[in-house]
Design an enzyme around this catalytic site. Structure first.
Site, short mmCIF file in Angstrom:
data_model
loop_
_atom_site.label_atom_id
_atom_site.label_comp_id
_atom_site.label_asym_id
_atom_site.label_seq_id
_atom_site.Cartn_x
_atom_site.Cartn_y
_atom_site.Cartn_z
CG ASP A 128 3.86 -17.50 -58.81
OD1 ASP A 128 3.96 -17.40 -57.92
OD2 ASP A 128 4.08 -16.77 -59.67
CG HIS A 129 0.62 -15.15 -58.13
ND1 HIS A 129 0.13 -14.23 -56.86
CD2 HIS A 129 1.82 -14.49 -58.58
CE1 HIS A 129 0.93 -13.45 -56.68
NE2 HIS A 129 2.02 -13.39 -57.59
#
Length: 294
Positions: A83-84
């Site tokens: 994620d991210h």
């Protein structure tokens, strides 16, 4: 059960009119708690490892391999997603470790650079049959596109999706990262417009600040992937404070981590039931389910 793909969980959620839960791993204890929750709820789950988590552990491979092992050993249908990711190297390292699902976050770059970076990484990931999520860019403020006042324009979002080839898009509809109170009211009308305009699933970041009924309304309006982190982190930390407060002499970390792990498992299982329940809502909140992708 063998590791499942993020795309398969999201496709199934869209067809069934429910959410695809994506909960963040912080360390081994939370990963274990989340897997336990999925098994108890008999629900699918996406385990997310953020770039912040990778930096905390000092490297990607150990936490990624541990999370993949827990997913593969579970009786529940579990996918693992990074994620991210702002550094392309994490995408490459994640793929080398066996992960096949990524959020490419080039949102801090100027729009043209965001498109170019995201498109290049998406093409590379698709050669591995990997899933890619992304977002348009920062609108302003610390939270950028996820600031409470930020809103994603459907036409701009469509242009971004077509230019990059991503498989899912994180959109701004009123939520914000790191919220500690579950009081957010989302823009369901905008969610419906985005769902009608975009050919890819919508992702809600900052879902920790969204109450249960509002999450269900957002899913009914067209939101699919539901990211939750801060709320579950708060549950973990609150439990530790309570245990140590009750017995300040405790020194064995297992004796306060174990009840914290159990509290996260209990709350995560409850949230899985929330996002996997299709509510009886007015027609204006209900999106038409798309055909499943091949």
């Amino acid at each position: 059960m063998p590791l499942v793909s993020t795309s398969s969980l999201i496709d199934a959620a869209r067809v069934n009119g429910v959410g695809a839960a994506a909960f963040n791993v912080i360390h081994l204890e939370t990963a274990e708690a989340l897997v336990t929750a999925a098994e108890r709820a008999e629900a699918p789950l996406i385990l997310q490892i953020s770039e912040n988590c990778i930096r905390y552990h000092g490297s990607l491979r150990p936490i990624a391999l541990a999370t993949l092992a827990l997913a593969e050993d579970s009786s529940a249908a579990i996918a693992v997603h990074l994620d991210h990711l702002t550094d392309p190297e994490w995408v490459h390292e994640g793929a080398a470790a066996g992960v096949r699902s990524f959020m490419v976050d080039a949102s801090a770059l100027p729009y043209d650079q965001n498109v170019a970076t995201t498109a290049a990484l998406t093409a590379w990931c698709h050669e591995l049959d990997a899933f890619v999520e992304a977002e348009l860019g920062e609108v302003g403020g610390k939270d950028g596109v996820h600031a409470p006042g930020a809103r994603t324009d459907p036409d701009e979002a469509l242009a971004f999706v077509e230019a990059t080839g991503v498989d899912a898009l994180a959109v701004a509809v009123g939520s914000s990262h790191a919220m500690r109170e579950r009081t957010t009211v989302l823009d369901k009308e905008l969610i419906s417009r985005l769902r009608e305009t975009l050919p890819v699933p919508l992702v809600l970041h900052g879902s920790s600040g969204v109450p249960d009924d509002e999450l269900q309304r957002a899913i009914a309006a067209g939101m699919t992937k539901i990211n939750i982190s801060t709320h579950l982190v708060s549950v973990f930390t609150r439990s530790i404070r309570e245990t140590l407060g009750a017995d300040p002499r405790l020194i064995d970390s297992r004796k306060y981590l174990k009840p914290a792990r159990e509290e996260v498992a209990r709350e995560a299982a409850r949230l899985l039931e929330v996002v996997n329940t299709a509510p009886d809502l007015p027609e204006q909140y209900v999106a038409q389910a798309p055909a499943a992708r091949g």
